[in-house]
Design a protein around this motif. Structure first.
Motif, short mmCIF file in Angstrom:
data_model
loop_
_atom_site.label_atom_id
_atom_site.label_comp_id
_atom_site.label_asym_id
_atom_site.label_seq_id
_atom_site.Cartn_x
_atom_site.Cartn_y
_atom_site.Cartn_z
N PRO A 181 18.94 95.21 29.71
CA PRO A 181 19.42 93.17 29.56
C PRO A 181 19.71 92.64 27.35
O PRO A 181 20.38 91.80 28.03
CB PRO A 181 18.54 92.18 30.14
N GLU A 182 19.82 93.83 27.28
CA GLU A 182 20.59 93.06 25.85
C GLU A 182 22.37 93.50 25.88
O GLU A 182 23.18 92.66 24.81
CB GLU A 182 20.15 94.55 24.89
N LYS A 183 22.44 94.35 27.20
CA LYS A 183 24.32 94.84 26.91
C LYS A 183 24.78 94.08 28.22
O LYS A 183 24.24 92.62 29.04
CB LYS A 183 24.21 95.87 27.75
N LEU A 184 26.33 93.32 28.23
CA LEU A 184 26.25 92.07 28.32
C LEU A 184 26.37 91.83 29.62
O LEU A 184 26.31 90.92 30.36
CB LEU A 184 28.51 92.46 27.99
N ILE A 185 26.92 92.72 30.94
CA ILE A 185 26.82 92.47 32.23
C ILE A 185 24.89 92.17 32.50
O ILE A 185 24.84 91.21 32.90
CB ILE A 185 27.19 93.11 32.98
N PRO A 186 24.05 92.34 31.97
CA PRO A 186 23.12 92.15 32.68
C PRO A 186 23.10 90.66 32.23
O PRO A 186 21.72 89.87 32.70
CB PRO A 186 21.93 94.06 32.53
N LEU A 187 23.01 90.55 30.75
CA LEU A 187 22.74 89.03 30.16
C LEU A 187 23.50 88.23 30.90
O LEU A 187 22.95 87.32 30.84
CB LEU A 187 22.76 89.88 28.66
#
Ligand code: NAD
Ligand code: DAU
Length: 341
Positions: A181-187
Motif C-alpha cells: 500500500p505505498e503504491k498509488l492504487i492500494p493507497l
C-alpha cells in the motif's frame, strides 16, 4: 520444469508463482526472497503447503545463493521497486537492482540456464506523445529507473558477450491483489476506507498506463516459453489515465460498493508537492508481444479495478498486518533457511 523466482514474496512475483502452480501441474517453483519491507510471505499463504513450492530466504546479491538448488530458469523479479524511496536513498536500489542482477547473470552463465529479467517501462523515461516500443532509447529519470536500465544493459551484455539465453520484459504500471500500500492504487483504496487524506502529487495530470497484474504474469510466462533470446518485450494494456481521473474513479466505485458518501470520499483528495523528476506520461506499445507471442490482456480496466477494490475490502486482515508491521518476516527465518511447512 523447475523455476527459480526471485522476489517471490513481493506483489507481482507472488501473483506469478500462484499463476504457475495453477497452470502447470508438473512445475516446481523455488521462491528466493530476502524479505525486505516489501516482501510478505502472507502473499503466498494459500500455496505454501504445496510440495511443488519451496521458499528460501536469501539475497540475490549473495554469490553462494544458488548452491544446492536445481533449476532450469531464473525469473528475476526481485528489486527495490518504489520510485519515492529511490529519491530518498538510492543505495539499496543500486545494490539490489544492479549488483543483484549481475550476480544472477553470473549464476545463469555458470549453469547455462535461461534468464528472464523483469524490467519496466520506466527505463524509457517520459513520453509526451505516441508510445514506447522496444527500440525506444533508454532515458531513465529516477534513480529507480536508472538502476533498472543499468540491469537491462547488463542482461544485454551477457547475451552479446557470454551468449547466455536471456530475455527482458518491460511492463507498464501494475495493479491488483497483494500490492503493497505505498503504491498509488492500494493507497487510494485504503485511505478511502480509513478516511485518510489521499496525496495527489503536482496537478494530478501525470499519466500512467495500467495493467492487471495477472495479465502481466501471463505475459512473462509467454516470454519464458516462447521468447527469443536477446529480445525485449514490452507489456501493456493500452490503458492510459491521468492520475486524478483514476483516483476519482476508484473513489466512486468504493463509495458505491461500501455504501459510503461519495462527496466525503472526494473531499479526501489532497494536492501535495510534486515528486522530484516526476515523469509526465508513460505509454507502452505492446504490439510485438501480441503479434509474435500471441499474448493479449484478458482483463478490462473496469473489471480489474472493481475486482481489486473488492479484494482490498475483503482482505482487511492482510493490510492491517502490514500497517501494524506484524507481517514482516513473521516466520523469523535466518538467511539461507527454507520455509518448512
Ligand atoms: P515489490 O516491491 O512488491 O517486491 C519486490 C520483492 O523483491 C520483495 O518481496 C522483496 O523482499 C524482494 N527483494 C528486494 N531486494 C531483494 C534482494 N536483494 N534479494 C532478494 N529479494 C529481494 O515489487 P513489484 O512491484 O512486485 O515488482 C516486481 C518486479 O517487477 C520489479 O523488478 C519491478 O521493477 C518490476 N516492475 C514492477 C511494476 C509495477 O507496477 N509494480 C511494473 C513493471 C515492472
Ligand atoms: O511504470 C512501471 C512502474 O510503475 C514500476 O516500474 C514501479 O516499480 C512502480 O512502482 C510504478 O511506478 P510509479 O511511480 O508510476 O507508481 P506509483 O504507484 O508510485 O505512482 C503512480 C502515479 O501516482 C505517479 O504518477 C505518482 C502518483 N502518486 C503516487 C503516490 C504514491 C501520487 O500522486 N500520490 C501518491 O501518494
Amino acid at each position: 520444469m523447475r523455476l527459480l523466482v526471485t522476489g517471490g514474496a513481493g506483489f507481482i512475483a507472488s501473483n506469478y508463482i500462484r499463476h504457475v502452480l495453477r497452470t502447470y501441474p508438473d512445475y516446481h517453483v523455488i521462491n528466493l526472497d530476502s524479505l525486505t519491507y516489501a516482501g510478505n510471505l502472507e502473499n503466498l499463504k494459500d500455496v505454501e503447503d504445496s510440495e511443488r513450492y519451496t521458499f528460501l530466504k536469501g539475497d540475490i546479491c549473495d554469490n553462494n545463493i544458488a548452491g544446492g538448488l536445481e533449476f532450469d530458469a531464473i525469473l528475476n523479479f526481485a528489486a527495490e521497486s518504489h520510485v519515492d524511496r529511490s529519491i530518498l536513498d538510492a543505495q539499496p536500489f543500486l545494490q539490489t537492482n544492479i549488483m543483484g542482477t549481475y550476480n544472477l547473470l553470473e549464476i545463469a552463465r555458470q549453469r547455462s540456464c535461461t534468464f528472464l529479467h523483469v524490467s519496466t517501462d520506466e527505463v524509457y523515461g517520459s513520453i509526451e506523445q505516441g508510445f514506447f516500443n522496444e527500440e525506444s532509447p533508454l532515458m531513465p529519470n529516477s534513480p529507480y529507473a536508472a538502476s533498472k536500465a543499468s540491469s537491462d544493459m547488463l542482461v544485454r551484455s551477457y547475451v552479446e558477450t557470454h551468449n547466455i539465453h536471456a530475455m527482458i520484459t518491460r511492463c507498464s504500471n501494475n495493479y491488483g491483489p497483494y500490492q503493497f500500500p505505498e503504491k498509488l492504487i492500494p493507497l487510494v483504496i485504503l485511505n478511502a476506507i480509513n478516511d485518510k487524506p489521499i496525496p495527489v502529487y503536482g496537478d494530478g495530470m501525470n499519466v500512467r498506463d495500467w495493467i492487471y497484474v495477472v495479465d502481466h504474469c501471463r505475459a512473462v510466462d509467454a516470454v519464458l516459453h516462447k521468447g527469443i533470446s536477446g529480445h525485449v518485450y514490452n507489456i501493456g494494456s493500452r490503458n492510459e489515465q491521468p492520475n486524478i481521473d483514476l483516483i476519482k474513479k476508484i473513489l466512486t466505485i468504493t463509495a458505491n460498493r461500501l455504501d459510503l458518501d461519495e462527496g466525503n470520499l472526494m473531499d479526501l483528495i489532497n494536492f501535495v508537492e510534486d515528486r522530484k523528476g516526476h515523469d509526465r506520461r508513460y505509454a507502452i506499445d505492446p504490439s510485438k508481444i501480441e503479434r509474435e507471442l500471441g499474448w493479449q490482456p484478458n482483463m478490462t480496466f473496469d473489471e480489474g479495478i472493481e475486482k481489486t477494490i473488492m479484494w482490498y475490502t475483503s482482505n482487511k486482515r492482510w493490510w492491517e498486518r502490514i500497517i501494524s508491521g506484524q507481517y514482516i518476516d513473521y516466520y523469523n527465518l535466518q538467511y539461507g533457511e527454507r520455509l518448512e511447512t
